[in-house]
Design a protein around this motif. Structure first.
Motif, short mmCIF file in Angstrom:
data_model
loop_
_atom_site.label_atom_id
_atom_site.label_comp_id
_atom_site.label_asym_id
_atom_site.label_seq_id
_atom_site.Cartn_x
_atom_site.Cartn_y
_atom_site.Cartn_z
N ALA A 1 -13.92 42.53 -33.55
CA ALA A 1 -13.14 41.55 -34.32
C ALA A 1 -13.95 41.00 -35.49
O ALA A 1 -13.42 40.81 -36.59
CB ALA A 1 -12.70 40.41 -33.41
N SER A 2 -15.22 40.77 -35.27
CA SER A 2 -16.08 40.27 -36.34
C SER A 2 -16.26 41.31 -37.44
O SER A 2 -16.25 40.97 -38.63
CB SER A 2 -17.45 39.87 -35.77
N GLU B 1 -15.23 43.69 -27.68
CA GLU B 1 -14.03 43.24 -28.39
C GLU B 1 -14.35 42.21 -29.46
O GLU B 1 -13.84 42.28 -30.57
CB GLU B 1 -13.02 42.67 -27.39
N HIS B 2 -15.20 41.24 -29.14
CA HIS B 2 -15.51 40.19 -30.12
C HIS B 2 -16.36 40.74 -31.26
O HIS B 2 -16.26 40.27 -32.39
CB HIS B 2 -16.21 39.01 -29.45
N GLU B 3 -17.17 41.75 -30.98
CA GLU B 3 -17.97 42.39 -32.04
C GLU B 3 -17.07 43.15 -32.99
O GLU B 3 -17.23 43.09 -34.22
CB GLU B 3 -19.00 43.33 -31.41
#
Length: 292
Positions: free
Chosen positions: A214-215, A210-212
């Motif tokens: 978003a980036s 998820e954070h990848e």
């Protein structure tokens, strides 16, 4: 290599000589694809830079370091441009490649390859407007004349890289059922970047956390890219691309064509489009919607 006033003709299609030679075009038609290659295929001004950035970030799992330190032409070279062989010598890992070549020119080289091909299409009215303004700032492209004159040339396929109609139909008609081929539109990416990112990452077999994800979305947004000198072409010298006449990344919107086309020009386009695309299943979004 300036050659700003040179035009190359290859397979009956014109190419700007600043970037292409007969040797580089022949090199592309005999290109040695590797099964791990990823090839972005577009007609000019259809979302090429956006997809280059998105895939770069996917392969880096959202880490923006490469996209902020390496020009896009160095990490995703056009195989038909003269500098490509030297760039490939420096590439490591899966090769991300780019081309504007029509299907009939590149198909023999791709035959039998397992390289993944991503075709990005954009509604042609927006393509025309973007291409017209690009001609005004790029000194290696011909003088576009008035918009009406450029529109006429575009509809006749008498612009650099040939006919948009032939390009999009030949690639999609011949490759759409290929498991190694992904078709996506600029408008899809604009309306649902998250869904488009998932579509591309799954196709590349590179699922993201998820954070990848978003980036990736943050770093390939239009506002981020337009300020990134690695993708906005401000590194190109003024004598080659006159930045005082406009920005390479101008607006990036869907449906902006309405601000340039007259009603008569839109009608002229529609008549030609309906005639040339009568045998096509492709559909396009012509009006702006809010991005997700």
């Amino acid at each position: 290599m300036a050659r700003l006033d040179v035009t190359e003709i290859f397979h009956g299609i014109t190419f700007p000589g600043h970037l292409h030679t007969q040797e580089s075009l022949c090199y592309a038609t005999d290109f040695k694809f590797q099964d791990a290659d990823i090839l972005i295929v577009t007609y000019p001004k259809s979302g090429t830079t956006w997809m280059q950035e998105l895939i770069t970030l996917v392969l880096c799992r959202g880490d923006p370091k490469i996209s902020q330190t390496q020009p896009n032409w160095a990490r995703a070279p056009w195989i038909e441009q003269y500098y490509c062989p030297n760039i490939l010598k420096a590439l490591k890992g899966p090769r991300l490649l780019t081309t504007h070549l029509p299907y009939k020119v590149l198909a023999p080289a791709l035959q039998g390859s397992k390289a993944k091909v991503i075709y990005v299409a954009r509604n042609p009215k927006d393509v025309i407007v973007s291409y017209y303004y690009f001609h005004k700032m790029a000194n290696f492209l011909t003088d576009p004349g008035t918009f009406s004159e450029f529109l006429s040339s575009f509809l006749d396929g008498k612009v650099y890289y040939g006919s948009w109609f032939d390009h999009v139909k030949e690639w999609t008609n011949n490759e759409r059922n290929n498991d190694h081929f992904l078709y996506i539109t600029y408008e899809e990416m604009w309306e649902d970047l998250h869904g488009s990112l998932e579509k591309v990452s799954q196709f590349l077999q590179c699922p993201l956390l998820e954070h990848e994800s978003a980036s990736v979305k943050n770093n390939c947004s239009f506002n981020t890219m337009k300020d990134n000198c690695m993708v906005n072409y401000t590194l190109i010298p003024q004598e080659i691309m006159d930045h005082s006449k406009g920005r390479f990344m101008r607006k990036g919107q869907v449906g902006d064509w309405v601000n340039t086309f007259s009603k008569e020009q839109s009608h002229i386009f529609d008549v030609v489009y309906n005639s040339k695309m009568v045998d096509s299943m492709l559909t396009f979004v012509w009006e702006r919607k809010n991005p997700v």
